[in-house]
Design an enzyme around this catalytic site. Sequence first.
Site, PDB file in Angstrom:
ATOM      1  N   GLU A  45      -1.372  25.004 -34.908  1.00 21.28           N
ATOM      2  CA  GLU A  45       0.079  25.007 -34.748  1.00 21.28           C
ATOM      3  C   GLU A  45       0.467  24.527 -33.355  1.00 21.28           C
ATOM      4  OE1 GLU A  45       3.730  28.214 -35.523  1.00 21.28           O
ATOM      5  OE2 GLU A  45       1.657  28.919 -35.354  1.00 21.28           O
ATOM      6  N   LYS A 114       8.671  24.570 -40.124  1.00 26.81           N
ATOM      7  CA  LYS A 114       8.269  25.934 -40.449  1.00 26.81           C
ATOM      8  C   LYS A 114       9.459  26.693 -41.034  1.00 26.81           C
ATOM      9  CE  LYS A 114       5.625  29.760 -38.392  1.00 26.81           C
ATOM     10  NZ  LYS A 114       4.938  30.228 -37.165  1.00 26.81           N
ATOM     11  N   CYS A 171       1.156  29.099 -40.206  1.00 30.05           N
ATOM     12  CA  CYS A 171       0.869  30.401 -39.618  1.00 30.05           C
ATOM     13  C   CYS A 171       1.446  31.568 -40.407  1.00 30.05           C
ATOM     14  CB  CYS A 171       1.327  30.429 -38.162  1.00 30.05           C
ATOM     15  SG  CYS A 171       0.587  31.778 -37.198  1.00 30.05           S
ATOM     16  N   PRO A 347     -12.202  46.632  -8.255  1.00 31.10           N
ATOM     17  CA  PRO A 347     -12.504  47.936  -7.651  1.00 31.10           C
ATOM     18  C   PRO A 347     -13.318  48.754  -8.662  1.00 31.10           C
ATOM     19  CG  PRO A 347     -10.172  47.374  -7.433  1.00 31.10           C
ATOM     20  CD  PRO A 347     -10.756  46.412  -8.406  1.00 31.10           C
ATOM     21  N   SER A 349     -15.251  51.979  -9.725  1.00 33.19           N
ATOM     22  CA  SER A 349     -15.382  53.403  -9.391  1.00 33.19           C
ATOM     23  C   SER A 349     -16.597  54.048 -10.039  1.00 33.19           C
ATOM     24  CB  SER A 349     -14.123  54.152  -9.848  1.00 33.19           C
ATOM     25  OG  SER A 349     -14.043  54.165 -11.268  1.00 33.19           O
ATOM     26  N   GLY A 350     -17.178  53.372 -11.038  1.00 34.68           N
ATOM     27  CA  GLY A 350     -18.295  53.969 -11.761  1.00 34.68           C
ATOM     28  C   GLY A 350     -17.870  54.740 -12.989  1.00 34.68           C
ATOM     29  N   GLY A 351     -16.548  54.754 -13.305  1.00 35.81           N
ATOM     30  CA  GLY A 351     -16.058  55.438 -14.498  1.00 35.81           C
ATOM     31  C   GLY A 351     -16.089  54.532 -15.713  1.00 35.81           C
ATOM     32  N   VAL A 352     -15.614  55.061 -16.844  1.00 36.95           N
ATOM     33  CA  VAL A 352     -15.660  54.315 -18.105  1.00 36.95           C
ATOM     34  C   VAL A 352     -14.830  53.033 -18.034  1.00 36.95           C
ATOM     35  CG1 VAL A 352     -14.970  54.384 -20.541  1.00 36.95           C
ATOM     36  CG2 VAL A 352     -16.139  56.337 -19.524  1.00 36.95           C
TER      37      VAL A 352
END
Length: 568
Positions: A45, A114, A171, A347, A349-352
């Site tokens: 499209e 369309k 579409c 950055p 942080s080591g988190g999920v």
Amino acid sequence: MGRKVTLATCSLNQWALDFQGNLSRVLKSIEVAKSKGARYRLGPELEICGYGCADHFYESDTLLHSLQVLKELMQSPITTDIICDVGMPIMHHNVRYNCRVLFLNKKILLIRPKMLLANYGNNREFRWFSPWTQPRHVEDYFLPRMIQEATVPFGDCVLSTIDTCLGSEICAEMWNPRSPHIDMGLDGVEIFTNSSASYHELRKAEQRVMLVRSATNKSGGIYLFANQKGCDGDRLYYDGCAMIAINGEIVAQGAQFTMDDVEVLVATLDLEDIRSYRGERCHPHMVSFWLRVKVDFMLSVGEDVSLPTNQPIRWRFHTPEEEISLGPACWLWDYLRRSGQAGFLLPLSGGVDSSSTACIVYSMCVLLYHQVLEDVQRVVGDTSYRPEDPQELCGHLFTTCYMATENSSESTYSRARELASQIGSYHINLNIDMAVKGILGIFSMVMGKVPQFRVNGGCARENLALQNIQARVRMVLAYLFAQLSLWARGRPGGLLVLGSANVDESLTGYFTKYDCSSADINPIGGISKTDLKSFLQFCTDHFHLPALRRCAQMQCMFLMDKCHRLMR
């Protein structure tokens, strides 16, 4: 016999307003289609100007340059002896329409606007286009003199070749309960085409395949689906998935996630299979007939007895974890090479959440290492650069930064360092206490009071304000290092700052304004925490990143501790 047709559909990585680049990719797809024997080629499209032009659709230059590209396509020797179906905006009676233009041998056959616009989710087509609201109605469209001095059919019509009949959908029309292909099939149309700009969502591919299969399952026919791929300049990623089906069975499957700019699918199919299918299942119906635009051209070839046909295949769907790994990774790469920057800064942080973002960037590097080289050399600013492995490439494109304070733990520091080491990013460790104390010093000097954390006797307002200061200092430093860290290392360019706020936090408002969630782009902004946890488990095994196991363990300990506190 003249009953077997060879048809082509494609997925193209088109850029908004990149008219010359889009032209070259359209021509390449037509060239590949012809080389494989196709007599008809379908594209995505609005492929000529790009789907994501937004308010540039209001500008007359967008329409003008689209017509100029159409003229070059029609005059190119590559487009001879093949019906080309391209997408572009066209103004008719001072109304702007999203159209398909079908041409053959330097002559436009018809223009199909369309009829059912997408105006939900991330789509805002009613802002720029009007729907064609007259079913089965066709008018004369006066072509610009730069194309040819003639009129062509404009409206809801179908194309009739010597050997078959072809009808277009665009579409969202496939997703509608009154899709045009339903009545077209009852009127004898045998080939349906759908040109899309369908963006990626988790688990959406299965819906597309189901719709394409169902379009021809009841009344037979061939269905071609073309789609945009890549990031055309916006926050969306279009994920390809071009496909060809006949009588409810998929016979050709395109890739959903790939770094290739042009992908062409070609299939040879027998029209007699459609006629036999309909003869057994369908009966005459009273329907309004479509105007048939006749063209002296055949999609089949004369001697086709020995020509093999494509047989049904089983569609291979990606798991949600694979989709998270591949979709945002492809989008990040497209965004990076369009931005002109030299890489990303995160950055970490080591988190999920931040670990998930880091894994997506590493997945991007794995894909680049196996598929792309020329664009990588341009981004890193070295035409001789050839990475030894994805980790080395990651070190060139990706900078991670752990910003510690006096309240940070050794476990988060070590998790971030280990993950950075395993993926190969250029890792920076720094302490931001000096900046935090400087800001607090200004406040104390003006107000005459020193706020304290709750553990030190402060109230809830003091505690929240001190946490927010740390978070917002991280954002400021992230942008400083993104702009100047490569300069300090003697390398050209700057870095895009990546955010790491998942969709749950955005929906609930559980985040600090103007902290590390404030970034240039956020690869996980549309993904839930539950899916991210499953994704990290996938990355642990798939990419061999044992550091992620500690991240999962710490998340479990955090949740258990939170539950215990709530129970008290």
